[in-house]
Design an enzyme around this catalytic site. Sequence first.
Site, mmCIF file in Angstrom:
data_model
loop_
_atom_site.group_PDB
_atom_site.id
_atom_site.type_symbol
_atom_site.label_atom_id
_atom_site.label_comp_id
_atom_site.label_asym_id
_atom_site.label_seq_id
_atom_site.Cartn_x
_atom_site.Cartn_y
_atom_site.Cartn_z
ATOM 1 N N ARG A 233 0.854 -1.175 0.000
ATOM 2 C CA ARG A 233 0.000 0.000 0.000
ATOM 3 C C ARG A 233 0.899 1.237 0.000
ATOM 4 O O ARG A 233 2.031 1.189 0.501
ATOM 5 C CB ARG A 233 -0.902 0.030 1.255
ATOM 6 C CG ARG A 233 -2.052 -0.968 1.223
ATOM 7 C CD ARG A 233 -3.129 -0.591 0.209
ATOM 8 N NE ARG A 233 -4.226 -1.538 0.156
ATOM 9 C CZ ARG A 233 -4.366 -2.479 -0.781
ATOM 10 N NH1 ARG A 233 -3.471 -2.632 -1.731
ATOM 11 N NH2 ARG A 233 -5.411 -3.278 -0.784
ATOM 12 N N HIS A 281 -1.653 0.876 -9.723
ATOM 13 C CA HIS A 281 -2.320 -0.099 -8.854
ATOM 14 C C HIS A 281 -2.982 -1.213 -9.675
ATOM 15 O O HIS A 281 -4.196 -1.435 -9.578
ATOM 16 C CB HIS A 281 -3.353 0.592 -7.944
ATOM 17 C CG HIS A 281 -3.683 -0.232 -6.722
ATOM 18 N ND1 HIS A 281 -4.032 0.321 -5.531
ATOM 19 C CD2 HIS A 281 -3.711 -1.577 -6.528
ATOM 20 C CE1 HIS A 281 -4.282 -0.636 -4.647
ATOM 21 N NE2 HIS A 281 -4.089 -1.816 -5.241
HETATM 22 P P1 NDP Z 1 -1.872 -12.240 3.753
HETATM 23 O O1 NDP Z 1 -2.690 -11.787 4.901
HETATM 24 O O2 NDP Z 1 -2.117 -13.579 3.171
HETATM 25 O O3 NDP Z 1 -0.322 -12.168 4.158
HETATM 26 C C1 NDP Z 1 0.232 -11.098 4.860
HETATM 27 C C2 NDP Z 1 1.693 -11.396 5.158
HETATM 28 O O4 NDP Z 1 2.277 -10.255 5.787
HETATM 29 C C3 NDP Z 1 1.861 -12.566 6.130
HETATM 30 O O5 NDP Z 1 2.991 -13.331 5.771
HETATM 31 C C4 NDP Z 1 2.101 -11.865 7.471
HETATM 32 O O6 NDP Z 1 2.894 -12.602 8.393
HETATM 33 C C5 NDP Z 1 2.895 -10.654 7.006
HETATM 34 N N1 NDP Z 1 2.814 -9.583 8.008
HETATM 35 C C6 NDP Z 1 1.704 -8.932 8.467
HETATM 36 N N2 NDP Z 1 2.042 -8.034 9.400
HETATM 37 C C7 NDP Z 1 3.379 -8.124 9.562
HETATM 38 C C8 NDP Z 1 4.327 -7.471 10.404
HETATM 39 N N3 NDP Z 1 3.955 -6.536 11.283
HETATM 40 N N4 NDP Z 1 5.626 -7.830 10.297
HETATM 41 C C9 NDP Z 1 6.018 -8.784 9.423
HETATM 42 N N5 NDP Z 1 5.170 -9.449 8.597
HETATM 43 C C10 NDP Z 1 3.879 -9.117 8.671
HETATM 44 O O7 NDP Z 1 -2.023 -11.100 2.641
HETATM 45 P P2 NDP Z 1 -1.923 -11.253 1.055
HETATM 46 O O8 NDP Z 1 -0.652 -11.925 0.720
HETATM 47 O O9 NDP Z 1 -3.182 -11.802 0.502
HETATM 48 O O10 NDP Z 1 -1.886 -9.693 0.636
HETATM 49 C C11 NDP Z 1 -0.899 -8.819 1.132
HETATM 50 C C12 NDP Z 1 -1.191 -7.388 0.735
HETATM 51 O O11 NDP Z 1 -0.943 -7.191 -0.644
HETATM 52 C C13 NDP Z 1 -2.637 -6.925 0.894
HETATM 53 O O12 NDP Z 1 -2.942 -6.626 2.228
HETATM 54 C C14 NDP Z 1 -2.659 -5.696 0.016
HETATM 55 O O13 NDP Z 1 -2.272 -4.556 0.753
HETATM 56 C C15 NDP Z 1 -1.592 -5.989 -1.037
HETATM 57 N N6 NDP Z 1 -2.196 -6.192 -2.360
HETATM 58 C C16 NDP Z 1 -1.791 -5.376 -3.387
HETATM 59 C C17 NDP Z 1 -2.330 -5.538 -4.634
HETATM 60 C C18 NDP Z 1 -1.878 -4.693 -5.760
HETATM 61 O O14 NDP Z 1 -2.494 -4.750 -6.851
HETATM 62 N N7 NDP Z 1 -0.846 -3.904 -5.616
HETATM 63 C C19 NDP Z 1 -3.346 -6.557 -4.912
HETATM 64 C C20 NDP Z 1 -3.680 -7.378 -3.791
HETATM 65 C C21 NDP Z 1 -3.125 -7.178 -2.559
HETATM 66 P P3 NDP Z 1 2.411 -14.026 8.970
HETATM 67 O O15 NDP Z 1 2.488 -14.981 7.791
HETATM 68 O O16 NDP Z 1 3.408 -14.334 10.000
HETATM 69 O O17 NDP Z 1 0.993 -13.832 9.459
#
Ligand code: NDP
Length: 318
Positions: A233, A281
């Site tokens: 984001r 995006h």
């Molecule tokens: P998930 O919820 O499946 O995965 C999130 C990952 O981030 C997990 O591995 C989680 O760790 C890690 N994480 C969360 N908080 C922290 C932290 N504080 N420190 C370290 N690691 C952290 O999300 P998705 O993979 O489905 O999507 C990720 C993001 O991608 C979305 O939230 C969105 O913002 C972005 N996105 C962008 C798009 C674009 O077109 N540019 C399209 C779709 C999504 P853990 O595994 O340990 O829980």
Amino acid sequence: MSIAILCGKDTEQAHHYQPYAKSFSTAITNADPMISVQTWPDITHPNDVEMALVWDYAAGELNKLHQLKCIVSLGAGVDHIMSDDSLPTNIPVVRIVDKYMVQDITQYVVATTLHYIKRFDHWDKCATQGEWAKQPPFKLDNIKVGIMGLGNLGGAAAKALSQLGITVSGWSRKKKNLSFIQSFSGKGELELFLSQTDILVCMLPLTPSTENILNHETFSQLPFGSYVINLGRGNHLVDNDLLGALETGQIAGATLDVFRQEPLPKNHPFWQHPNIRITPHIASVTNPKTAAKQIIENYHRLQLGKRLLHEVDIKAGY
Ligand code: NDP
């Protein structure tokens, strides 16, 4: 019972989102003609609405739906819901988790990382000056890609890169036991992860603990001349810190798909920067047809009182 679609923070934006909202309502009613769909601001029967599909919606509107039982993010990210101060409590939030989106974003990550690994930036600059300036591409095994966020999307991108022979590491909250990457976790291992990363790819959700994470300190912990790709984001990135790091050469180039303000304002310095590549995006866009399947599945699960698919951990914020 019916589904409501709420896109846009005001009626003008809702108008702009109309084709997008329409594509979801058509996909849902094509797949299940028994389901009735209302679209904001024309919600004529608010008390029929038990499921709300939302994107960039007007805060407070969900509180007018007194029978609401489930909130669905029309994308993988839920930050637009978590930032709603008036979010109704005790209502589950689910998100789209889709094979199609995984493929889409994986292709984007592969294309952009290979762009840097194969030095296409250099070739593009040479070409504009008619210069034949040979420089060997980086070797796949001596350039390392580090992915922040190893969830549904980041995990798949990490796997695809490693299958191409690229050394990949990942950083997440909890440690991962994945054969194809080196896993780092938590704040305590962030510096070590960064010190071994030549191309940093942000695929984190936006939460209070990840906001502004792409900042001066983070950049200074990367090897000199690294690259940054932000797909998470816009609020993950401190814009001026990136501009500063590009100025000193600490960061050699950046590819940005997401921005603090979207569309990116015309006068934003990112547009003119020679070492910043911008996409609007589009790294992964929800496919209404495939998303409709899981929306309908959850709709039926709601009726049966069954556990919903892809429920968000509201406390963790993702
Ligand atoms: P998930 O919820 O499946 O995965 C999130 C990952 O981030 C997990 O591995 C989680 O760790 C890690 N994480 C969360 N908080 C922290 C932290 N504080 N420190 C370290 N690691 C952290 O999300 P998705 O993979 O489905 O999507 C990720 C993001 O991608 C979305 O939230 C969105 O913002 C972005 N996105 C962008 C798009 C674009 O077109 N540019 C399209 C779709 C999504 P853990 O595994 O340990 O829980």
